[in-house]
Motif scaffolding. Structure first.
Motif, PDB file in Angstrom:
ATOM      1  N   ASP A   1      15.706   0.034  31.889  1.00 43.57           N
ATOM      2  CA  ASP A   1      14.913   0.840  30.960  1.00 43.57           C
ATOM      3  C   ASP A   1      14.345  -0.033  29.849  1.00 43.57           C
ATOM      4  O   ASP A   1      15.082  -0.783  29.198  1.00 43.57           O
TER       5      ASP A   1
ATOM      6  N   LEU B   1       9.581   1.039  24.554  1.00 42.46           N
ATOM      7  CA  LEU B   1       8.180   0.915  24.982  1.00 42.46           C
ATOM      8  C   LEU B   1       7.262   1.826  24.167  1.00 42.46           C
ATOM      9  O   LEU B   1       6.122   1.454  23.867  1.00 42.46           O
TER      10      LEU B   1
ATOM     11  N   ASN C   1       3.933   0.559  22.337  1.00 44.16           N
ATOM     12  CA  ASN C   1       2.623   1.186  22.527  1.00 44.16           C
ATOM     13  C   ASN C   1       2.008   1.576  21.190  1.00 44.16           C
ATOM     14  O   ASN C   1       0.806   1.402  20.957  1.00 44.16           O
TER      15      ASN C   1
ATOM     16  N   GLY D   1       1.659  -2.324  26.439  1.00 45.00           N
ATOM     17  CA  GLY D   1       2.728  -1.591  27.119  1.00 45.00           C
ATOM     18  C   GLY D   1       2.566  -1.614  28.619  1.00 45.00           C
ATOM     19  O   GLY D   1       3.531  -1.828  29.366  1.00 45.00           O
TER      20      GLY D   1
ATOM     21  N   LEU E   1       5.047  -3.164  31.561  1.00 46.12           N
ATOM     22  CA  LEU E   1       5.519  -2.387  32.701  1.00 46.12           C
ATOM     23  C   LEU E   1       5.173  -3.069  34.016  1.00 46.12           C
ATOM     24  O   LEU E   1       5.984  -3.150  34.938  1.00 46.12           O
TER      25      LEU E   1
ATOM     26  N   ARG F   1       9.670   2.890  40.256  1.00 45.16           N
ATOM     27  CA  ARG F   1       9.524   3.342  38.876  1.00 45.16           C
ATOM     28  C   ARG F   1       9.811   4.833  38.875  1.00 45.16           C
ATOM     29  O   ARG F   1       9.114   5.618  39.520  1.00 45.16           O
TER      30      ARG F   1
ATOM     31  N   HIS G   1       9.286   4.619  31.471  1.00 41.74           N
ATOM     32  CA  HIS G   1       9.612   3.214  31.204  1.00 41.74           C
ATOM     33  C   HIS G   1      10.933   2.825  31.857  1.00 41.74           C
ATOM     34  O   HIS G   1      11.656   1.971  31.360  1.00 41.74           O
TER      35      HIS G   1
END
Length: 430
Positions: free
Chosen positions: A37, A41, A45, A53, A57, A76, A80
């Motif tokens: 995790d 994030l 952002n 961001g 990712l 995913r 996040h």
């Protein structure tokens, strides 16, 4: 979103995990599940823009796929959060090697420069020996591990493996759990909370206990896990609420203070929560103001809109609302502004460090000051000595809870303790 970024695919992940579990069950091998995790994030952002961001990712997904060498094992599963399935482990200890490699690679690859806020990685783990647990149970264990890490716990892989190796005991516990719920074999203990201004007990928290003959005390965390694994969390919560309200109704007027019960994260957004609480209050003839619902900060943040609306409904009914473990999730001033709380509980992780860590002391002071600005009462849990108590008093804390006053007590012992101290457990109000 960049073209190379892994797309959200929770269904594909669950299917893949189910296949790996079935394979392990057939071959007798083991498997692991790692949840990675990027916990800050949203903050990145906000500070640096979504392009940064998305870049992070994308790079995280690329590194995980490259490390796995099996794209079908990396998914995913959240905004996040990535899932990394580790199939065919000859020995569960290999998961430690995978964890260290992932941690090191991501720490290196997700660094951009000193001007960009560093990524905070949080990793949760689950080990499934010989595929004895279902895919959803495996995921639930990994999510619980990640939640503990987010609250500041240290991930101890050896302990994780030892716990998994005792899974045969868990299977027996799962069978006993349903029987205990049906037979009302659980009990509640109660831990008092003390108002620092008056020096009197102002409320108490109801805490679940289960003593299983031939096994001993089953930890509350394990009971919650059993309820989640068996799909009986609603039923367990309903039992706790009703048992707590029955006790509250039967207590003498001298113990006429509100009682707090914990609502698990999975029920915070449930449309049935308000009806369940209203029904229990009506059955036992207890005023809504005498019930305080404690929910963790993370449970509200997980689905902020639905969680806030549900909790607002509880407040409109007159039920008190306490935000537990405050400070361990992602908080902001807008969070303070909109959450319909009456009380903030500062997590004991910070409370136990305020004497030795100036930053934690300052952080606790800031939380208290801001909470007061928004009209919230502040509770500090985990108070175990007089120095911490005095420090909290100086910081302006309202209420304290912890072993310095009393451990959680069975109902009869609590009432005897209250009579003995006459509601004033040996502190002097300032």
């Amino acid at each position: 979103m960049t073209e190379s970024q892994l797309v959200l695919d929770r269904d594909g992940f669950v299917a893949a995990l189910g296949g790996v579990v079935e394979q392990a069950r057939t071959t007798g091998n083991h498997l692991g599940l790692m949840l990675v995790d990027l916990s800050n994030l949203r903050l990145i952002n906000h500070r640096h823009g979504y392009e940064i961001g998305d870049l992070l990712l994308t790079e995280a997904g690329r590194q995980l796929v490259a490390t796995s060498k099996l794209p079908s094992t990396v998914f995913r599963i959240g905004g996040h959060t990535f899932a990394f399935i580790l199939p065919q482990l000859n020995t569960p200890a290999f998961i430690a090697l995978a964890l260290n490699r992932v941690q090191r690679l991501l720490d290196e690859s997700l660094y951009i420069d000193d001007a960009i806020t560093p990524v905070q990685l949080r990793i949760g783990l689950a080990v499934n020996l010989e595929g004895k647990h279902s895919s959803l149970a495996t995921l639930s264990r990994a999510e619980a591990s990640l939640a503990r890490v987010k609250r500041g716990a240290v991930l101890e892989i050896d302990s994780l493996i030892v716990e998994e190796e005792s899974s045969q005991t868990d299977i027996a516990l799962e069978q006993h759990f349903s029987e205990a719920l049906y037979d009302n074999a659980f009990e509640l203990h109660f831990q008092p909370k003390v108002d620092l201004r008056s020096g009197r007990v102002c409320s108490a928290e109801a805490l679940l206990r289960w003593h299983l003959p031939g096994y001993g005390a089953v930890s509350p965390e394990r009971v919650v896990q059993l309820a989640e694994d068996s799909g009986q969390m609603y039923e367990l919560t309903r039992w706790v609420v009703n048992r707590a309200l029955r006790a509250l109704r039967d207590w003498p007027d001298t113990a006429g203070f509100p009682l707090a019960v914990n609502i698990p994260a999975g029920l915070v957004n449930s449309p049935d929560l308000a009806d369940m609480l209203q029904g229990a209050l009506a059955i036992w003839g207890v005023e809504p103001s005498m019930l305080i619902v404690e929910v963790t900060e993370g449970a509200v943040i997980e689905d902020k809109e639905a969680g806030f609306n549900n909790l607002q409904h509880l407040r409109e009914l007159g039920i008190g609302l306490s935000i537990d473990d405050f400070g361990t999730g992602y908080s902001s001033l807008s969070y303070f502004k909109h959450i319909p709380a009456t009380e903030i509980k500062i997590d004991q992780f910070f409370v136990r460090r305020i004497l030795n860590d100036n930053q934690d002391r300052a952080l606790v002071g800031i939380i208290i000051d801001i909470a007061h600005l928004f009209g919230f009462s502040v509770v500090a849990e985990g108070v175990e000595d007089g120095q911490t108590l005095q420090c909290l008093r100086e910081l302006g804390c309202d209420v304290v809870q912890g072993y310095y006053f009393s451990r959680p007590l069975p109902e009869t012992e609590l009432l005897a303790w209250l009579r003995e101290c006459d509601g004033q457990p040996g502190i002097t109000a300032s």
